[in-house]
Design a protein around this motif. Structure first.
Motif, short mmCIF file in Angstrom:
data_model
loop_
_atom_site.label_atom_id
_atom_site.label_comp_id
_atom_site.label_asym_id
_atom_site.label_seq_id
_atom_site.Cartn_x
_atom_site.Cartn_y
_atom_site.Cartn_z
N PRO A 268 25.86 27.90 64.60
CA PRO A 268 24.40 26.89 64.49
C PRO A 268 24.49 26.85 66.41
O PRO A 268 25.97 27.48 67.08
CB PRO A 268 24.91 25.73 64.50
CG PRO A 268 26.38 25.91 63.18
CD PRO A 268 27.22 26.76 63.68
N LYS A 269 23.39 26.76 66.87
CA LYS A 269 23.29 26.77 68.62
C LYS A 269 23.80 25.67 69.10
O LYS A 269 24.98 25.65 70.35
CB LYS A 269 21.84 26.68 69.61
CG LYS A 269 21.26 26.76 70.10
CD LYS A 269 20.07 26.96 70.44
CE LYS A 269 19.39 27.17 72.23
NZ LYS A 269 18.65 27.60 71.62
N SER A 270 24.09 24.89 68.81
CA SER A 270 25.13 23.42 69.51
C SER A 270 25.79 23.44 67.98
O SER A 270 25.64 22.13 67.91
CB SER A 270 24.36 22.60 69.91
OG SER A 270 23.52 22.55 70.50
N PRO A 271 27.09 24.18 68.08
CA PRO A 271 28.36 23.41 66.55
C PRO A 271 28.31 22.46 66.65
O PRO A 271 28.52 22.04 67.46
CB PRO A 271 28.73 24.87 66.71
CG PRO A 271 28.57 25.70 67.66
CD PRO A 271 27.66 24.85 68.58
N SER A 272 28.40 22.11 65.97
CA SER A 272 29.53 20.35 65.15
C SER A 272 29.92 20.59 63.68
O SER A 272 29.76 20.94 63.62
CB SER A 272 28.09 19.57 65.73
OG SER A 272 26.97 19.10 64.11
N ALA A 273 31.10 19.03 63.82
CA ALA A 273 31.80 19.52 62.34
C ALA A 273 31.31 18.85 61.88
O ALA A 273 29.76 18.29 61.55
CB ALA A 273 33.16 17.94 62.70
N GLY A 274 31.03 19.50 60.27
CA GLY A 274 30.37 19.15 59.32
C GLY A 274 30.22 20.32 57.90
O GLY A 274 30.44 21.70 58.98
#
Length: 432
Positions: A268-274
């Protein structure tokens, strides 16, 4: 046999003073709509056409306010080019100072961040506003050795009155873009500038070679960071079952387990946990690692996302910042596009019914026989779009909503593309 007329670099190499006079005559004639005795080089002609369309004043130009010293310092600290300044200085400064040149390093927006070299030339640059914090983007100050290489994404030398704005005609500049080897993003431009009589056409090759050395240093730094991430990830992956990968923030793979190695995984463009859907892996648990992310497949039985209701947005509005964004029930992610992939996805967005490999080859190259190249590129596109693309013929999946965002001016559609179908689309009163 009659002698062939000399081109601009040959004129400069033979007689700089005469070249300056000829280029001034060419500039005046071109801006007056008259025939010129020496043809403008294509890269300069195309730049001037952009300036005329954009309303840049060739007699006075426009000087944007410089950034504050604090903002210049902030950008210096955040710029990846800071890491390669020693390479640029070693390769350019010693010669530049002796040859009465200056070295300029600008960011991707054309803002001057560093400027070093011959003292008298630096003082002349101050009078021109060619100073730290100044905006030397092409759309602001016209054709020049900082802004134009950033637009065309290749090395460019601008001799004297090839500069669009008259006040810059006493200068000659040679600039080369520096790109991030991790993602192809433009980081900035390194430029060598000075009086016309001190410049040689070979200066451009010199500057370009140093820019490539800088990119090689960035590549070495990236490889080292992946090695550090691999050391962190190895004991973690050894304890896991199923498919998993450790990647850096740009998706470059450091290590995998339970799956074939892929050099890069689209994030994703702004990776985040999940829980996220990732091309090639399906639904994954995304967890932070020191220096990157741990990706663990949680959907080994389903290779494709839920396509119903998915929305695909192809954004071609910003030159060299083209992207495709997929959103739906499994989240949202974006992928920056290379020029070739931007062309292919534009053509598929136009032809919703699909195109055969031969049809795309005709659209791209004017040669329906070049199907091997098309299939190879489409295979690369499928690495990140996966199940959202179908083949025989190539097309977007029917379940997804497709939106193509195009420039307001059709002449700005993929402006550097030479694909016949794109060229036709840029021409008024034609349909791709």
């Amino acid at each position: 046999m009659p002698k062939q007329p000399m081109n601009v670099p040959q004129l400069v190499a033979a007689d700089a003073a005469r070249a300056a006079r000829v280029l001034n005559e060419v500039r005046d004639a071109r801006l007056a709509g008259q025939r010129t005795r020496v043809a403008l080089r294509p890269v300069i002609e195309q730049s001037w056409e952009r300036m005329l369309r954009g309303g840049v004043d060739p007699e006075h130009g426009f000087r944007a306010g410089p950034l504050s010293p604090d903002e210049v310092m902030r950008r210096r600290e955040e710029s990846p080019l800071r890491e390669v300044l020693p390479v640029l200085r070693e390769g350019l400064l010693s010669v530049a100072d002796v040859a009465h040149h200056i070295m300029v390093v600008a960011d991707e927006e054309g803002r001057v961040l560093w400027r070093e070299g011959c003292g008298p030339v630096l003082r002349k640059a101050d009078m021109l506003g060619f100073e730290p914090g100044a905006d030397w983007g092409e759309a602001v100050v016209g054709t020049n050795g900082v802004g134009t290489p950033a637009v065309v994404r290749r090395p460019v030398q601008v001799f004297a009155a090839e500069h669009f704005v008259r006040s810059h005609a006493a200068w000659t500049c040679a600039g080369a873009p520096i790109t991030d080897p991790r993602n192809g993003r433009l980081l900035g431009v390194v430029d060598v500038s000075g009086p016309l009589e001190t410049m040689h056409p070979a200066t451009l090759a010199w500057v370009d070679s140093v820019a490539k050395l800088a990119e090689a240093r960035l590549r070495e730094t990236h490889v080292s960071s992946l090695e550090r991430l691999r050391a962190v990830a190895a004991p973690v992956l050894a304890r896991l079952g199923g498919r998993a990968a450790a990647v850096d923030g740009d998706g470059w793979t450091a290590a995998v387990t339970g799956m074939p190695y892929a050099q890069r995984i689209a994030l994703p463009k702004s990776p985040s946990a999940g829980i996220r859907w990732l091309p090639g892996l399906g639904l994954c648990s995304v967890e932070p690692l020191a220096g990157g992310w741990l990706l663990r497949s949680v959907d080994d039985g389903a290779e494709s996302p839920q396509r119903a209701g998915a929305r695909i947005v192809l954004d071609l509005t910003r030159p060299r910042r083209w992207s495709v964004t997929v959103s739906g029930g499994v989240g949202s992610w974006s992928q920056e596009l290379s020029p070739r992939h931007a062309e292919l996805l534009y053509l598929l967005a136009v032809h919703r019914g699909g195109r055969s490999a031969a049809g795309l080859a005709e659209d791209m190259f004017g040669d329906p026989g070049r199907t091997v190249t098309v299939r190879a590129e489409m295979s690369r596109v499928r690495r990140y779009l996966g199940a959202f693309l179908e083949h025989r013929p190539y097309r977007f999946c029917e379940d997804a909503e497709i939106e193509a965002l195009l420039p307001a001016d059709r002449e700005d559609l993929l402006p550097y593309s030479t694909a016949p179908a794109v060229v036709r689309a840029r021409t008024p009163e034609t349909v791709p």
